[in-house]
Design an enzyme around this catalytic site. Structure first.
Site, PDB file in Angstrom:
ATOM      1  N   ASP A 175      49.416  53.980  17.502  1.00  6.64           N
ATOM      2  CA  ASP A 175      50.086  54.639  18.622  1.00  6.64           C
ATOM      3  C   ASP A 175      48.972  55.436  19.294  1.00  6.64           C
ATOM      4  O   ASP A 175      48.528  56.454  18.755  1.00  6.64           O
ATOM      5  CB  ASP A 175      51.178  55.577  18.104  1.00  6.64           C
ATOM      6  CG  ASP A 175      51.901  56.257  19.255  1.00  6.64           C
ATOM      7  OD1 ASP A 175      51.226  56.658  20.224  1.00  6.64           O
ATOM      8  OD2 ASP A 175      53.122  56.407  19.191  1.00  6.64           O
ATOM      9  N   HIS A 176      48.507  54.966  20.447  1.00  2.12           N
ATOM     10  CA  HIS A 176      47.245  55.536  20.957  1.00  2.12           C
ATOM     11  C   HIS A 176      47.368  57.017  21.308  1.00  2.12           C
ATOM     12  O   HIS A 176      46.371  57.724  21.376  1.00  2.12           O
ATOM     13  CB  HIS A 176      46.678  54.714  22.119  1.00  2.12           C
ATOM     14  CG  HIS A 176      47.365  54.928  23.439  1.00  2.12           C
ATOM     15  ND1 HIS A 176      48.524  54.314  23.782  1.00  2.12           N
ATOM     16  CD2 HIS A 176      47.033  55.703  24.504  1.00  2.12           C
ATOM     17  CE1 HIS A 176      48.883  54.686  25.003  1.00  2.12           C
ATOM     18  NE2 HIS A 176      47.992  55.536  25.465  1.00  2.12           N
ATOM     19  N   LYS A 180      44.628  60.866  20.974  1.00  2.00           N
ATOM     20  CA  LYS A 180      44.188  61.738  22.069  1.00  2.00           C
ATOM     21  C   LYS A 180      43.766  63.081  21.486  1.00  2.00           C
ATOM     22  O   LYS A 180      44.477  63.656  20.662  1.00  2.00           O
ATOM     23  CB  LYS A 180      45.329  61.940  23.082  1.00  2.00           C
ATOM     24  CG  LYS A 180      45.644  60.681  23.900  1.00  2.00           C
ATOM     25  CD  LYS A 180      46.701  60.946  24.942  1.00  2.00           C
ATOM     26  CE  LYS A 180      47.242  59.661  25.553  1.00  2.00           C
ATOM     27  NZ  LYS A 180      46.473  59.113  26.652  1.00  2.00           N
ATOM     28  N   GLU A 214      54.536  59.475  34.495  1.00  4.71           N
ATOM     29  CA  GLU A 214      53.492  58.584  35.023  1.00  4.71           C
ATOM     30  C   GLU A 214      53.667  58.453  36.522  1.00  4.71           C
ATOM     31  O   GLU A 214      54.802  58.334  37.010  1.00  4.71           O
ATOM     32  CB  GLU A 214      53.619  57.212  34.380  1.00  4.71           C
ATOM     33  CG  GLU A 214      53.335  57.240  32.897  1.00  4.71           C
ATOM     34  CD  GLU A 214      53.155  55.833  32.375  1.00  4.71           C
ATOM     35  OE1 GLU A 214      52.033  55.334  32.453  1.00  4.71           O
ATOM     36  OE2 GLU A 214      54.150  55.253  31.915  1.00  4.71           O
ATOM     37  N   ASP A 233      59.525  51.967  25.436  1.00  2.00           N
ATOM     38  CA  ASP A 233      58.095  51.924  25.723  1.00  2.00           C
ATOM     39  C   ASP A 233      57.407  53.257  25.426  1.00  2.00           C
ATOM     40  O   ASP A 233      56.257  53.289  24.998  1.00  2.00           O
ATOM     41  CB  ASP A 233      57.917  51.564  27.211  1.00  2.00           C
ATOM     42  CG  ASP A 233      56.471  51.325  27.592  1.00  2.00           C
ATOM     43  OD1 ASP A 233      55.786  50.624  26.835  1.00  2.00           O
ATOM     44  OD2 ASP A 233      56.021  51.841  28.639  1.00  2.00           O
ATOM     45  N   HIS A 238      55.377  57.230  21.475  1.00  2.00           N
ATOM     46  CA  HIS A 238      54.504  58.347  21.877  1.00  2.00           C
ATOM     47  C   HIS A 238      55.226  59.697  21.849  1.00  2.00           C
ATOM     48  O   HIS A 238      54.731  60.673  21.292  1.00  2.00           O
ATOM     49  CB  HIS A 238      53.956  58.125  23.289  1.00  2.00           C
ATOM     50  CG  HIS A 238      53.276  56.794  23.476  1.00  2.00           C
ATOM     51  ND1 HIS A 238      52.518  56.206  22.500  1.00  2.00           N
ATOM     52  CD2 HIS A 238      53.232  55.939  24.534  1.00  2.00           C
ATOM     53  CE1 HIS A 238      52.031  55.059  22.951  1.00  2.00           C
ATOM     54  NE2 HIS A 238      52.459  54.880  24.177  1.00  2.00           N
ATOM     55  N   LYS A 338      58.321  56.038  35.175  1.00  2.00           N
ATOM     56  CA  LYS A 338      57.316  55.432  36.060  1.00  2.00           C
ATOM     57  C   LYS A 338      57.550  55.951  37.472  1.00  2.00           C
ATOM     58  O   LYS A 338      58.678  56.282  37.842  1.00  2.00           O
ATOM     59  CB  LYS A 338      57.479  53.911  36.066  1.00  2.00           C
ATOM     60  CG  LYS A 338      57.343  53.255  34.699  1.00  2.00           C
ATOM     61  CD  LYS A 338      55.901  53.037  34.333  1.00  2.00           C
ATOM     62  CE  LYS A 338      55.768  52.288  33.015  1.00  2.00           C
ATOM     63  NZ  LYS A 338      54.449  52.464  32.407  1.00  2.00           N
ATOM     64  N   LYS A 343      51.099  62.198  37.398  1.00  2.00           N
ATOM     65  CA  LYS A 343      50.788  61.802  36.025  1.00  2.00           C
ATOM     66  C   LYS A 343      50.569  63.099  35.265  1.00  2.00           C
ATOM     67  O   LYS A 343      49.664  63.877  35.598  1.00  2.00           O
ATOM     68  CB  LYS A 343      49.521  60.958  35.970  1.00  2.00           C
ATOM     69  CG  LYS A 343      49.146  60.610  34.525  1.00  2.00           C
ATOM     70  CD  LYS A 343      48.048  59.569  34.455  1.00  2.00           C
ATOM     71  CE  LYS A 343      47.618  59.283  33.027  1.00  2.00           C
ATOM     72  NZ  LYS A 343      48.545  58.518  32.217  1.00  2.00           N
TER      73      LYS A 343
HETATM   74  C1  BG6 Z   1      51.685  52.524  26.863  1.00  2.00           C
HETATM   75  C2  BG6 Z   1      52.880  52.038  27.610  1.00  2.00           C
HETATM   76  O1  BG6 Z   1      51.947  52.572  25.480  1.00  2.00           O
HETATM   77  O2  BG6 Z   1      51.353  53.830  27.310  1.00  2.00           O
HETATM   78  C3  BG6 Z   1      52.619  52.045  29.107  1.00  2.00           C
HETATM   79  O3  BG6 Z   1      53.200  50.718  27.194  1.00  2.00           O
HETATM   80  C4  BG6 Z   1      52.175  53.412  29.554  1.00  2.00           C
HETATM   81  O4  BG6 Z   1      53.769  51.635  29.834  1.00  2.00           O
HETATM   82  C5  BG6 Z   1      51.019  53.895  28.677  1.00  2.00           C
HETATM   83  O5  BG6 Z   1      51.755  53.303  30.902  1.00  2.00           O
HETATM   84  C6  BG6 Z   1      50.686  55.334  29.008  1.00  2.00           C
HETATM   85  O6  BG6 Z   1      49.508  55.673  28.323  1.00  2.00           O
HETATM   86  P1  BG6 Z   1      48.589  56.843  28.851  1.00  2.00           P
HETATM   87  O7  BG6 Z   1      47.553  57.002  27.799  1.00  2.00           O
HETATM   88  O8  BG6 Z   1      48.058  56.424  30.182  1.00  2.00           O
HETATM   89  O9  BG6 Z   1      49.499  58.044  28.997  1.00  2.00           O
END
Ligand code: BG6
Length: 492
Positions: A175-176, A180, A214, A233, A238, A338, A343
């Protein structure tokens, strides 16, 4: 040795190779390493390097600076053309590992990174599982990108499949957001300081807000998003992960399982709502066509790859409660969407009002509750707002802000999320990755909302304009409790 399935794809181009190259530039890569991109499209090694360099130039945090070492780095990178669906092609992987073993003089650690569409994961994982290489628990790892499953059942099936072939310590579910810097710093803020922890509970905190807004739309991902929606998503992974870090109990140690146990406790304590309650706890939205910072944009239903009658949510807001001693009765509002006005990802803890107000009422006209705000991105700061005396001869109070700016100390040295996470995989540190029970628990939290939304089509989609803060119903969700969403000034 890292194998990247989906080697010619977008994730590798934008994120993985720029991250690996930065790790190389920062001297985090071992002396001996090899990276192989796997894909069906034909590429010579040279053409593959050129393609990747383009991604590095456009997307690395170093923005094209220090590309002088690219040639050196690219010597470690090769391309393996093969179809991940074809079991008979997997010998190419074992052959390459053998070749590297001879070259390095030791058996390499092997990482399989599955940067592919979710529907391809089971088939590739099964074929990898058949390789003898994958039984080597200490040296072989598999990395799976989100989305992890489509719902509770499919996530459970995927977990069962993976654990029939790999031990849990070999599986890294990414989970990226957890990579962060500012998300990791939540733990430092909470558990390396004596200042905050005594206040971090229902006695002092009125409510919490988590915003992951976003400003971009679909960015060509209509095909994927039609099967996902904002709740799946962003909230299932997240946002719930951030919530866990804000709400978890202090860990006894920094051990991966200890941290993950504390997080899963939070997920298990989130109040389960019944389907009848969903409308009081959750709001969905979908953007219409309109104007976005002076540019005309189409509505979600007109996007490429989207059903013109689609009921998919591009906005979701939910009110959660955590039923435990620390958080009983404290609402936690989360929202994501979205094409929103900015952002901005941030967390705000609003404190309860001071218990007694001794000042004359006219001195405190602009009084407001204390706030602790943690900005994750694009601003990276932590601020506290409190009342202070306005300079002058009269006793008048104004809210003021004290800010710690992460950028000021980090400059452009702060690693990107994927750098941190890839290094952790290489080092076998699973603290920032999701364990199977965490994934299940997170699906359980959102399942009643997902099922209710799927069975009751919305009557009013599209219901918010691009550049707004989402549908009116999201404001009403907080207004019913006497609260409003807190928006921060745009980052400079
Ligand atoms: C991803 C989603 O996991 O995270 C995307 O699938 C989203 O839809 C993105 O845009 C957002 O990541 P970040 O790091 O730009 O906030």
């Amino acid at each position: 040795m890292i194998f990247i399935f989906g080697g010619s794809g977008d994730l590798n181009y934008r994120k993985l190779t720029p991250a690996l190259y930065n790790l190389f530039l920062d001297n985090w890569m071992p002396d001996k390493f090899a990276i192989a991109g796997i894909g069906r499209s034909p590429y010579s090694d040279e053409a593959f390097h050129e393609h990747l360099l383009d991604g590095v130039t456009k997307f690395s945090r170093r923005k094209g600076k220090q590309n002088g070492h690219w040639t050196e780095f690219s010597q470690h990178v090769s391309y393996l053309q093969m179809d991940g669906d074809d079991a008979s092609a997997y010998h190419k992987i074992t052959d390459l590992v053998k070749q590297k073993e001879d070259e390095f003089g030791v058996h390499p650690n092997v990482i399989f990174y599955l940067a592919v569409a979710p529907q391809l994961v089971p088939s590739i994982a099964t074929k990898l599982g058949a390789l003898k290489l994958c039984a080597e628990k200490g040296t072989t790892r598999i990395v799976v990108e989100k989305p992890f499953g489509h719902d509770l059942e499919s996530a459970h099936d995927l977990n069962m499949l993976l654990s029939s072939m790999f031990a849990e310590e070999q599986i890294f579910r990414i989970d990226h957001y957890l990579g962060k810097e500012t998300v990791q710093n939540i733990l430092a803020l909470r558990f390396a300081n004596a200042l905050f922890e005594p206040l971090w509970n229902r006695n002092y905190i009125d409510h919490i807000q988590i915003t992951a807004a976003e400003s971009v739309g679909l960015e060509g991902r209509g095909g994927y998003f039609e099967h996902a929606g904002a709740l799946r998503d962003m909230v299932q992974n997240h946002i719930l992960q951030i919530l866990c870090m804000i709400a978890m109990e202090p860990p006894v140690s920094f051990d991966a399982n200890e941290i993950r146990n504390k997080k899963v406790d939070v997920l298990n304590a989130i109040r389960r709502i019944s389907k009848d309650q969903v409308r009081d706890y959750a709001v969905r939205g979908q953007y219409s066509g309109g104007w976005k910072k002076g540019e005309k944009v189409v509505g979600y239903r007109e996007e490429e790859g989207v059903d013109p009658q689609s009921n998919i949510d591009t906005f979701a807001a939910v009110k959660f409660y955590i039923d435990n001693w620390r958080w009983q009765g404290v609402p936690i509002y989360v929202r994501t969407g979205k094409y929103l006005n900015q952002k901005a990802t941030h967390i705000t803890l609003q404190f309860k009002p001071a218990p007694h107000y001794a000042f004359p009422s006219e001195s405190a006209e602009s009084w407001r509750s204390n706030l602790l705000t943690i900005s994750i991105q694009p601003s990276m700061d932590i601020s506290i707002s409190f009342q202070a005396k306005r300079p002058g001869q009269t006793m008048e109070l104004d809210p003021v802000k004290m800010t710690f700016d992460y950028d000021e100390v980090a400059g452009d040295h702060a690693p990107e999320a994927y750098e941190t996470l890839l290094l952790d995989v290489m080092e076998g540190n699973a603290t920032l990755f999701m364990r199977n029970d965490q994934v299940d628990a997170a699906w359980k939290v959102i399942t009643p909302i997902l099922e209710t939304w799927e069975s009751r089509p919305p009557q009013n989609f599209p219901n918010y304009a691009p550049d707004s803060w989402g549908p009116d119903a999201a404001d009403a969700l907080l207004a019913r409790d006497g609260h409003t969403w807190i928006n921060l000034p745009p980052a400079l």
